[in-house]
Write an enzyme that holds these catalytic residues in place. Sequence first.
Site, PDB file in Angstrom:
ATOM      1  N   PHE A 120      -3.905   6.123   2.980  1.00  0.00           N
ATOM      2  CA  PHE A 120      -4.426   5.001   3.570  1.00  0.00           C
ATOM      3  C   PHE A 120      -2.885   4.433   3.929  1.00  0.00           C
ATOM      4  CE2 PHE A 120      -4.545   0.435   3.398  1.00  0.00           C
ATOM      5  CZ  PHE A 120      -5.832   0.102   3.914  1.00  0.00           C
ATOM      6  N   ASP A 205       5.502   6.657   3.075  1.00  0.00           N
ATOM      7  CA  ASP A 205       4.887   5.256   2.879  1.00  0.00           C
ATOM      8  C   ASP A 205       5.008   5.084   1.574  1.00  0.00           C
ATOM      9  OD1 ASP A 205       3.256   3.169   2.763  1.00  0.00           O
ATOM     10  OD2 ASP A 205       1.634   3.807   4.071  1.00  0.00           O
ATOM     11  N   LYS A 234       4.197  -4.717   0.179  1.00  0.00           N
ATOM     12  CA  LYS A 234       3.683  -5.192  -1.061  1.00  0.00           C
ATOM     13  C   LYS A 234       4.528  -5.768  -2.034  1.00  0.00           C
ATOM     14  CE  LYS A 234      -0.503  -2.383  -1.261  1.00  0.00           C
ATOM     15  NZ  LYS A 234      -1.586  -3.402  -1.562  1.00  0.00           N
TER      16      LYS A 234
HETATM   17  C1  LIG Z   1       0.242   2.944   1.025  1.00  0.00           C
HETATM   18  C2  LIG Z   1      -0.174   1.766   1.849  1.00  0.00           C
HETATM   19  N1  LIG Z   1       0.511   1.757   3.274  1.00  0.00           N
HETATM   20  C3  LIG Z   1       0.022   0.628   3.834  1.00  0.00           C
HETATM   21  C4  LIG Z   1      -1.077  -0.409   3.243  1.00  0.00           C
HETATM   22  C5  LIG Z   1      -1.183  -1.696   4.166  1.00  0.00           C
HETATM   23  O1  LIG Z   1      -0.592  -2.526   3.776  1.00  0.00           O
HETATM   24  P1  LIG Z   1      -0.978  -4.040   4.137  1.00  0.00           P
HETATM   25  O2  LIG Z   1      -2.111  -4.641   3.557  1.00  0.00           O
HETATM   26  O3  LIG Z   1       0.152  -5.103   3.594  1.00  0.00           O
HETATM   27  O4  LIG Z   1      -1.028  -4.266   5.530  1.00  0.00           O
HETATM   28  C6  LIG Z   1      -1.207  -0.362   2.158  1.00  0.00           C
HETATM   29  C7  LIG Z   1      -2.212  -1.625   1.460  1.00  0.00           C
HETATM   30  O5  LIG Z   1      -2.959  -1.168   0.576  1.00  0.00           O
HETATM   31  C8  LIG Z   1      -0.960   0.904   1.210  1.00  0.00           C
HETATM   32  O6  LIG Z   1      -1.299   1.168  -0.015  1.00  0.00           O
END
Ligand SMILES: Cc1ncc(COP(=O)(O)O)c(C=O)c1O
Length: 379
Positions: A120, A205, A234
């Site tokens: 994700f 990520d 986050k």
């Molecule tokens: C690993 C990862 N990347 C990207 C995102 C996307 O982040 P945002 O919701 O702040 O756009 C998330 C959100 O859960 C995530 O867990």
Amino acid sequence: MDVYSRFPVTLVRGEGARVWDDQGREYIDLVAGIAVNVLGHCHPAVVEAITEQASRLIHCSNLYYNEPQAEAAKLLAETAPGDLNRVFFCNSGTESMECAIKLARKCTGRTKFIAFEHGFHGRTLGALSATWKPEFREPFEPLVPGFEHVPYGDLDAVEEAIDEDTAGVIVEPVQGEGGVRVPPEGFLRGLRELCDEYGALLIVDEVQTGMGRTGRFFAFEHEGIVPDIVCLAKGLGGGVPVGATIAREEVAEAFEPGDHGSTFGGNPLACAAVVAAVRTVLEENLPEAAARKGERALELLSEAEDHVVEVRGRGLMIGVEVGDGDRAEEIAREMVDRGVLVNVTSGDVIRLVPPLVITEEELETALTRLVDAIAGRSG
Ligand SMILES: Cc1ncc(COP(=O)(O)O)c(C=O)c1O
């Protein structure tokens, strides 16, 4: 717009690992704003930093310099290993991934990306192209072309997919939304080697895993590698919305003025929060606390093992795979009545991502209640 399925709870206040609803009920928070409140709710260092900054300068655009942005960038460059020294600030995780994708394309002149099943990375069209889940993708196709998903943890599959047209490999060091999946030891090192061999960029990520959650400041540090690009968001602002893309110097040089930007990205208010949050994580040695408390959590949850498929995790990023989506949802909703907040991800996995400052006592109370709920014992 009706895009969220919510618990029937209205939260009005938080402190440390506890939150209160509008009826005055108290909860131990194992959701932490979905892995955001690493410092707990309303950490004094963050409150003080944003209060002070709010009275001086909230926003000024990127037409000018601002001090908190410079300070936050310097702190991240000092904290990240190797020559991960260039930072672009944005406002969310998905935006940090957008920047990574554009930078990798511009830097390599290539358009192919390898990402992973169950991965994700966000929901804007670029980040969504790296995200795996068909239910998230299919209603919005066509997405950005060139993305291929291979099984997580499978280096042979990556070796088969990677070639001289690959711009980047996009990976979570521990998959979060995909159900808290921890890859086999050596996976990131193997990806680093394959990327080096084919001239592709390794994009890690750390949106969910960063800021100490897995027991190191960045989860990739468990494997001693240096990625080319790192995405953060986050927990980065201790609860204030902010994201960052950190890149190695020679990679970041591909961007010139005008290639990317954000009106709000790097604003003084968010960056003051970043400085306070990152400093606190480092000064209070919260990665070490996450490692220690994570061990304790797994110990406490071992009592639930007979009733579930698997308990797994790293540091304070833990998943309890229930094996039945309806039951997992039922347990999560029942936990509200038991005064503990948890949520379900990937259909049937109860995800626990508490503040790293949670006390041992709070952790024990919350997990005892969870084990009771899983075992069907009344609380
Ligand atoms: C690993 C990862 N990347 C990207 C995102 C996307 O982040 P945002 O919701 O702040 O756009 C998330 C959100 O859960 C995530 O867990």
